[in-house]
Scaffold this motif. Structure first.
Motif, PDB file in Angstrom:
ATOM      1  N   ARG A 279      36.180  42.648  26.907  1.00  0.00           N
ATOM      2  CA  ARG A 279      35.955  43.658  26.567  1.00  0.00           C
ATOM      3  C   ARG A 279      34.655  44.130  27.693  1.00  0.00           C
ATOM      4  N   ALA A 280      34.442  45.468  27.998  1.00  0.00           N
ATOM      5  CA  ALA A 280      33.497  45.768  28.959  1.00  0.00           C
ATOM      6  C   ALA A 280      32.230  45.497  28.742  1.00  0.00           C
ATOM      7  N   GLY A 281      31.697  44.748  29.562  1.00  0.00           N
ATOM      8  CA  GLY A 281      30.194  44.349  29.481  1.00  0.00           C
ATOM      9  C   GLY A 281      30.013  42.733  29.158  1.00  0.00           C
ATOM     10  N   ALA A 282      31.259  42.120  28.700  1.00  0.00           N
ATOM     11  CA  ALA A 282      31.261  40.866  28.523  1.00  0.00           C
ATOM     12  C   ALA A 282      30.802  39.768  29.656  1.00  0.00           C
TER      13      ALA A 282
ATOM     14  N   ALA B 174      49.584  37.004  37.388  1.00  0.00           N
ATOM     15  CA  ALA B 174      49.047  38.216  37.412  1.00  0.00           C
ATOM     16  C   ALA B 174      48.167  38.516  38.681  1.00  0.00           C
ATOM     17  N   ARG B 175      48.524  39.775  39.273  1.00  0.00           N
ATOM     18  CA  ARG B 175      47.515  39.935  40.370  1.00  0.00           C
ATOM     19  C   ARG B 175      47.090  41.404  40.327  1.00  0.00           C
ATOM     20  N   TRP B 176      47.419  42.172  39.498  1.00  0.00           N
ATOM     21  CA  TRP B 176      46.906  43.408  38.926  1.00  0.00           C
ATOM     22  C   TRP B 176      47.080  43.746  37.609  1.00  0.00           C
ATOM     23  N   VAL B 177      46.227  44.668  36.917  1.00  0.00           N
ATOM     24  CA  VAL B 177      46.438  45.251  35.623  1.00  0.00           C
ATOM     25  C   VAL B 177      46.317  46.544  35.430  1.00  0.00           C
ATOM     26  N   HIS B 178      46.639  47.324  34.370  1.00  0.00           N
ATOM     27  CA  HIS B 178      46.265  48.480  34.075  1.00  0.00           C
ATOM     28  C   HIS B 178      45.636  48.758  32.750  1.00  0.00           C
ATOM     29  N   THR B 179      45.114  50.057  32.543  1.00  0.00           N
ATOM     30  CA  THR B 179      44.549  50.064  31.293  1.00  0.00           C
ATOM     31  C   THR B 179      45.110  51.348  30.685  1.00  0.00           C
ATOM     32  N   MET B 180      46.339  51.742  30.740  1.00  0.00           N
ATOM     33  CA  MET B 180      47.352  52.697  30.436  1.00  0.00           C
ATOM     34  C   MET B 180      47.458  52.390  28.805  1.00  0.00           C
ATOM     35  N   GLY B 181      47.005  53.344  28.047  1.00  0.00           N
ATOM     36  CA  GLY B 181      47.242  53.166  26.513  1.00  0.00           C
ATOM     37  C   GLY B 181      46.260  52.253  25.932  1.00  0.00           C
ATOM     38  N   MET B 182      45.149  51.776  26.540  1.00  0.00           N
ATOM     39  CA  MET B 182      44.288  50.814  25.821  1.00  0.00           C
ATOM     40  C   MET B 182      43.351  51.508  25.222  1.00  0.00           C
ATOM     41  N   ARG B 183      42.638  50.998  24.133  1.00  0.00           N
ATOM     42  CA  ARG B 183      41.744  51.591  23.297  1.00  0.00           C
ATOM     43  C   ARG B 183      40.175  51.435  23.603  1.00  0.00           C
ATOM     44  N   PHE B 184      39.906  50.443  24.734  1.00  0.00           N
ATOM     45  CA  PHE B 184      38.633  50.404  25.192  1.00  0.00           C
ATOM     46  C   PHE B 184      38.716  49.954  26.393  1.00  0.00           C
ATOM     47  N   ASP B 185      37.396  49.926  27.280  1.00  0.00           N
ATOM     48  CA  ASP B 185      37.245  49.790  28.566  1.00  0.00           C
ATOM     49  C   ASP B 185      37.371  48.136  28.613  1.00  0.00           C
ATOM     50  N   ILE B 186      37.537  47.477  29.946  1.00  0.00           N
ATOM     51  CA  ILE B 186      37.734  46.194  30.059  1.00  0.00           C
ATOM     52  C   ILE B 186      36.948  45.734  31.345  1.00  0.00           C
ATOM     53  N   ASP B 187      36.417  44.320  31.220  1.00  0.00           N
ATOM     54  CA  ASP B 187      36.058  43.730  32.433  1.00  0.00           C
ATOM     55  C   ASP B 187      37.160  42.897  32.834  1.00  0.00           C
ATOM     56  N   VAL B 188      37.360  42.917  34.379  1.00  0.00           N
ATOM     57  CA  VAL B 188      38.589  42.125  34.650  1.00  0.00           C
ATOM     58  C   VAL B 188      38.147  41.070  35.818  1.00  0.00           C
TER      59      VAL B 188
ATOM     60  N   LYS C  51      38.166  51.730  33.370  1.00  0.00           N
ATOM     61  CA  LYS C  51      37.831  52.462  32.325  1.00  0.00           C
ATOM     62  C   LYS C  51      39.488  52.563  31.782  1.00  0.00           C
ATOM     63  N   ARG C  52      39.350  52.865  30.571  1.00  0.00           N
ATOM     64  CA  ARG C  52      40.893  53.266  29.842  1.00  0.00           C
ATOM     65  C   ARG C  52      41.781  54.294  30.761  1.00  0.00           C
ATOM     66  N   HIS C  53      42.866  54.107  30.670  1.00  0.00           N
ATOM     67  CA  HIS C  53      43.899  54.807  31.082  1.00  0.00           C
ATOM     68  C   HIS C  53      43.890  54.809  32.815  1.00  0.00           C
ATOM     69  N   ARG C  54      43.621  53.685  33.209  1.00  0.00           N
ATOM     70  CA  ARG C  54      43.663  53.637  35.100  1.00  0.00           C
ATOM     71  C   ARG C  54      44.720  52.370  35.415  1.00  0.00           C
ATOM     72  N   VAL C  55      44.897  52.476  36.684  1.00  0.00           N
ATOM     73  CA  VAL C  55      45.841  51.627  37.213  1.00  0.00           C
ATOM     74  C   VAL C  55      44.977  50.702  38.112  1.00  0.00           C
ATOM     75  N   GLY C  56      45.011  49.708  38.180  1.00  0.00           N
ATOM     76  CA  GLY C  56      44.292  48.932  39.127  1.00  0.00           C
ATOM     77  C   GLY C  56      44.999  48.481  40.349  1.00  0.00           C
ATOM     78  N   ALA C  57      44.276  48.145  41.499  1.00  0.00           N
ATOM     79  CA  ALA C  57      44.924  47.640  42.577  1.00  0.00           C
ATOM     80  C   ALA C  57      45.133  46.228  42.689  1.00  0.00           C
ATOM     81  N   PRO C  58      46.373  45.944  43.354  1.00  0.00           N
ATOM     82  CA  PRO C  58      46.738  44.186  43.329  1.00  0.00           C
ATOM     83  C   PRO C  58      45.424  43.602  44.144  1.00  0.00           C
ATOM     84  N   ARG C  59      45.296  42.606  43.715  1.00  0.00           N
ATOM     85  CA  ARG C  59      44.326  41.486  44.627  1.00  0.00           C
ATOM     86  C   ARG C  59      45.463  40.233  45.210  1.00  0.00           C
ATOM     87  N   LEU C  60      45.577  40.495  46.269  1.00  0.00           N
ATOM     88  CA  LEU C  60      46.494  39.374  46.942  1.00  0.00           C
ATOM     89  C   LEU C  60      46.190  37.989  46.972  1.00  0.00           C
TER      90      LEU C  60
END
Length: 99
Positions: free
Chosen positions: A90-93, A42-56, A72-81
């Motif tokens: 979970r966010a804060g971990a 994986a090079r990128w992730v999204h949080t569309m439809g997620m129930r909680f914020d995440i650390d990546v 944050k929830r409901h976002r699309v992240g940028a790919p990291r080449l």
């Protein structure tokens, strides 16, 4: 069970997405996650439809962290080449674990 390790010390358990379907689903539909969740490849992730914020954390071929972000929830992240895999939790971990 695999583990997340920092400086030779175990900091959390690690759930591995073992199939393409598991990678696509990721943490969707969950209310929380204990430890980390590895998406490889994986090079990128999204949080569309997620129930909680995440650390990546984006990892290179050797499993070294090349970038960290909180999404944050409901976002699309940028790919990291440089990334070859991603650890979500979970966010804060990561702050709690000193990552």
């Amino acid at each position: 069970m695999p583990w997340l390790v920092r400086d030779g010390q175990v900091i959390a358990s690690l759930e591995v997405a073992g199939s393409r379907a598991q990678r696509r689903r990721g943490l969707l539909g969950r209310d929380s996650v204990e430890g980390g969740f590895l998406l490889d490849p994986a090079r990128w992730v999204h949080t569309m439809g997620m129930r909680f914020d995440i650390d990546v954390a984006f990892l290179d071929r050797e499993g070294q962290v090349v970038a960290i972000t909180t999404m944050k929830r409901h976002r699309v992240g940028a790919p990291r080449l440089r990334a070859r895999s991603v650890v979500e939790t979970r966010a804060g971990a990561f702050d709690k674990w000193g990552v």
